[in-house]
Design a protein around this motif. Sequence first.
Motif, PDB file in Angstrom:
ATOM      1  N   THR A 121      -4.203  -1.538   3.700  1.00  0.00           N
ATOM      2  CA  THR A 121      -4.993  -0.313   3.554  1.00  0.00           C
ATOM      3  C   THR A 121      -5.173   0.368   4.898  1.00  0.00           C
ATOM      4  O   THR A 121      -5.002   1.585   5.027  1.00  0.00           O
ATOM      5  N   LEU A 122      -5.497  -0.400   5.917  1.00  0.00           N
ATOM      6  CA  LEU A 122      -5.682   0.158   7.260  1.00  0.00           C
ATOM      7  C   LEU A 122      -4.382   0.752   7.796  1.00  0.00           C
ATOM      8  O   LEU A 122      -4.390   1.813   8.426  1.00  0.00           O
ATOM      9  N   ALA A 123      -3.255   0.069   7.551  1.00  0.00           N
ATOM     10  CA  ALA A 123      -1.961   0.590   8.018  1.00  0.00           C
ATOM     11  C   ALA A 123      -1.669   1.946   7.383  1.00  0.00           C
ATOM     12  O   ALA A 123      -1.208   2.881   8.050  1.00  0.00           O
ATOM     13  N   GLY A 124      -1.950   2.073   6.092  1.00  0.00           N
ATOM     14  CA  GLY A 124      -1.711   3.340   5.416  1.00  0.00           C
ATOM     15  C   GLY A 124      -2.641   4.438   5.888  1.00  0.00           C
ATOM     16  O   GLY A 124      -2.228   5.589   6.058  1.00  0.00           O
ATOM     17  N   LEU A 125      -3.921   4.095   6.098  1.00  0.00           N
ATOM     18  CA  LEU A 125      -4.873   5.092   6.578  1.00  0.00           C
ATOM     19  C   LEU A 125      -4.474   5.598   7.962  1.00  0.00           C
ATOM     20  O   LEU A 125      -4.565   6.796   8.253  1.00  0.00           O
ATOM     21  N   ALA A 126      -4.030   4.693   8.826  1.00  0.00           N
ATOM     22  CA  ALA A 126      -3.590   5.099  10.167  1.00  0.00           C
ATOM     23  C   ALA A 126      -2.373   6.017  10.077  1.00  0.00           C
ATOM     24  O   ALA A 126      -2.252   6.999  10.838  1.00  0.00           O
ATOM     25  N   HIS A 127      -1.476   5.724   9.153  1.00  0.00           N
ATOM     26  CA  HIS A 127      -0.290   6.571   8.954  1.00  0.00           C
ATOM     27  C   HIS A 127      -0.702   7.989   8.553  1.00  0.00           C
ATOM     28  O   HIS A 127      -0.183   8.975   9.100  1.00  0.00           O
ATOM     29  N   PRO A 184      -6.350  16.107   7.266  1.00  0.00           N
ATOM     30  CA  PRO A 184      -7.798  16.151   7.448  1.00  0.00           C
ATOM     31  C   PRO A 184      -8.568  15.192   6.550  1.00  0.00           C
ATOM     32  O   PRO A 184      -9.678  14.768   6.895  1.00  0.00           O
ATOM     33  N   TRP A 185      -8.017  14.867   5.392  1.00  0.00           N
ATOM     34  CA  TRP A 185      -8.725  14.062   4.392  1.00  0.00           C
ATOM     35  C   TRP A 185      -7.806  13.006   3.789  1.00  0.00           C
ATOM     36  O   TRP A 185      -6.590  13.178   3.739  1.00  0.00           O
ATOM     37  N   VAL A 186      -8.424  11.951   3.260  1.00  0.00           N
ATOM     38  CA  VAL A 186      -7.748  11.002   2.396  1.00  0.00           C
ATOM     39  C   VAL A 186      -8.691  10.704   1.236  1.00  0.00           C
ATOM     40  O   VAL A 186      -9.908  10.659   1.402  1.00  0.00           O
ATOM     41  N   HIS A 187      -8.126  10.546   0.049  1.00  0.00           N
ATOM     42  CA  HIS A 187      -8.952  10.195  -1.106  1.00  0.00           C
ATOM     43  C   HIS A 187      -8.279   9.081  -1.893  1.00  0.00           C
ATOM     44  O   HIS A 187      -7.122   8.728  -1.656  1.00  0.00           O
ATOM     45  N   LEU A 188      -9.008   8.540  -2.853  1.00  0.00           N
ATOM     46  CA  LEU A 188      -8.482   7.465  -3.683  1.00  0.00           C
ATOM     47  C   LEU A 188      -9.257   7.407  -4.989  1.00  0.00           C
ATOM     48  O   LEU A 188     -10.324   8.008  -5.123  1.00  0.00           O
ATOM     49  N   HIS A 241       0.868  -1.177   0.000  1.00  0.00           N
ATOM     50  CA  HIS A 241       0.000   0.000   0.000  1.00  0.00           C
ATOM     51  C   HIS A 241       0.901   1.222   0.000  1.00  0.00           C
ATOM     52  O   HIS A 241       1.608   1.497   0.973  1.00  0.00           O
ATOM     53  N   TRP A 242       0.860   1.956  -1.084  1.00  0.00           N
ATOM     54  CA  TRP A 242       1.669   3.157  -1.263  1.00  0.00           C
ATOM     55  C   TRP A 242       0.755   4.353  -1.039  1.00  0.00           C
ATOM     56  O   TRP A 242      -0.205   4.560  -1.764  1.00  0.00           O
ATOM     57  N   THR A 243       1.042   5.149  -0.027  1.00  0.00           N
ATOM     58  CA  THR A 243       0.261   6.353   0.238  1.00  0.00           C
ATOM     59  C   THR A 243       0.984   7.568  -0.323  1.00  0.00           C
ATOM     60  O   THR A 243       2.181   7.537  -0.621  1.00  0.00           O
ATOM     61  N   LYS A 244       0.242   8.647  -0.454  1.00  0.00           N
ATOM     62  CA  LYS A 244       0.791   9.878  -1.012  1.00  0.00           C
ATOM     63  C   LYS A 244       0.202  11.063  -0.261  1.00  0.00           C
ATOM     64  O   LYS A 244      -0.952  11.006   0.180  1.00  0.00           O
ATOM     65  N   THR A 245       0.970  12.134  -0.130  1.00  0.00           N
ATOM     66  CA  THR A 245       0.489  13.363   0.482  1.00  0.00           C
ATOM     67  C   THR A 245       0.501  14.482  -0.558  1.00  0.00           C
ATOM     68  O   THR A 245       1.504  14.689  -1.245  1.00  0.00           O
ATOM     69  N   GLU A 248      -4.485  23.013   3.833  1.00  0.00           N
ATOM     70  CA  GLU A 248      -3.798  21.888   4.451  1.00  0.00           C
ATOM     71  C   GLU A 248      -3.505  20.813   3.408  1.00  0.00           C
ATOM     72  O   GLU A 248      -4.245  20.654   2.429  1.00  0.00           O
ATOM     73  N   ALA A 249      -2.438  20.061   3.652  1.00  0.00           N
ATOM     74  CA  ALA A 249      -2.142  18.895   2.827  1.00  0.00           C
ATOM     75  C   ALA A 249      -3.168  17.798   3.117  1.00  0.00           C
ATOM     76  O   ALA A 249      -3.753  17.755   4.198  1.00  0.00           O
ATOM     77  N   VAL A 250      -3.396  16.941   2.143  1.00  0.00           N
ATOM     78  CA  VAL A 250      -4.308  15.810   2.317  1.00  0.00           C
ATOM     79  C   VAL A 250      -3.615  14.546   1.826  1.00  0.00           C
ATOM     80  O   VAL A 250      -2.605  14.597   1.116  1.00  0.00           O
ATOM     81  N   GLY A 251      -4.167  13.402   2.205  1.00  0.00           N
ATOM     82  CA  GLY A 251      -3.565  12.127   1.855  1.00  0.00           C
ATOM     83  C   GLY A 251      -4.279  11.428   0.715  1.00  0.00           C
ATOM     84  O   GLY A 251      -5.397  11.785   0.344  1.00  0.00           O
ATOM     85  N   GLU A 252      -3.616  10.414   0.184  1.00  0.00           N
ATOM     86  CA  GLU A 252      -4.210   9.602  -0.886  1.00  0.00           C
ATOM     87  C   GLU A 252      -3.807   8.143  -0.700  1.00  0.00           C
ATOM     88  O   GLU A 252      -2.653   7.839  -0.367  1.00  0.00           O
ATOM     89  N   VAL A 253      -4.767   7.255  -0.901  1.00  0.00           N
ATOM     90  CA  VAL A 253      -4.459   5.840  -1.077  1.00  0.00           C
ATOM     91  C   VAL A 253      -3.952   5.737  -2.519  1.00  0.00           C
ATOM     92  O   VAL A 253      -4.729   5.548  -3.447  1.00  0.00           O
TER      93      VAL A 253
END
Length: 325
Positions: free
Chosen positions: A274-280, A287-291, A235-239, A250-255
Amino acid sequence: MSTPLVTDNLAPELVGPVLALADAARTEDGAVPLSEHTVLRIRHGAPAGSSRFHVVQRDGSVVGFAFVERGEDEPDSGEVVVHPAHRRDGHGSALLRSIRDDAGPHGVRVWAHGRTPGAVSVAESEGWAPVRELHKMRMPLRDLGPEVPGGPWTAPEIPEPALRPEVAERVRIRPFVVGQDEQAWLRANALAFADHPEQGSLTLDDLLQREVEDWFDPRGFFVAATRNGTIAAYHWTKTHADGAGLSDDEAVGEVYVVGVDPAWQGTGLGRALTLAGLAHLRDAGLPWVHLYVDGDNEAAVRLYESLGFSMWDTDVMYAPADTRA
């Protein structure tokens, strides 16, 4: 309306103007017109024979641009953008005709990011029709008040990632190690996305280009590694420092991408990673994560909805009449 310049290699002096054009379109439309893959091709160039650049200039300025990635056994894939100050002058139509006429043997398809009214209108006027959808989903990572559009938002609880004992005995979830895991990740990615023409064809150069991007952070790149060093899933996350349309300040995250080697499907690794990345991303204070998820991948949509994601927007791929099959 000008005739597009069509080339295998974008001249260095056009790189800045093309990126500025994309920036202007993003500001006007609220949607990113060019994918990260395309931006990297603009900045770093493309392997010989893999791509085509179409550029419309007026009075020395770049007013329209299209990028097309050649497909081997399927249609080429492209993106088109026209500067907001030069729309309704026929440049979008000229670019669509240019990439259609220049297409490989299997034809070409084009993404309309954010499904903006202007893009839809130009596509339909040229006889192009939707053939694929890519849904954009979002989830709050912390409670957000009524001042946020659509709010108030309540962040769902993110469960602790847990592996079944027989799986935990065989793999360890850890961050990606730069300089060590590249080849193992490329193998896992190719297997996981063997039927996905864009993601599954990434090369070592593509990976290395991403590793030097400002957003790259191996601490948010989780792999399930076996004892012999192979990668079973990741699972590669991105900011996104610019807020990606979800936040103005603010910066936000991405799956960014989740992949599972077919030999490991059904083991629960995809959900755990997926859960590990979301927790990170949550612990980073975002504030947000999208995919993004393919419109026909109902199982993935249900999985993400079960975690707390909801539909946000949709990108649409269009094809001309002779390549819709």
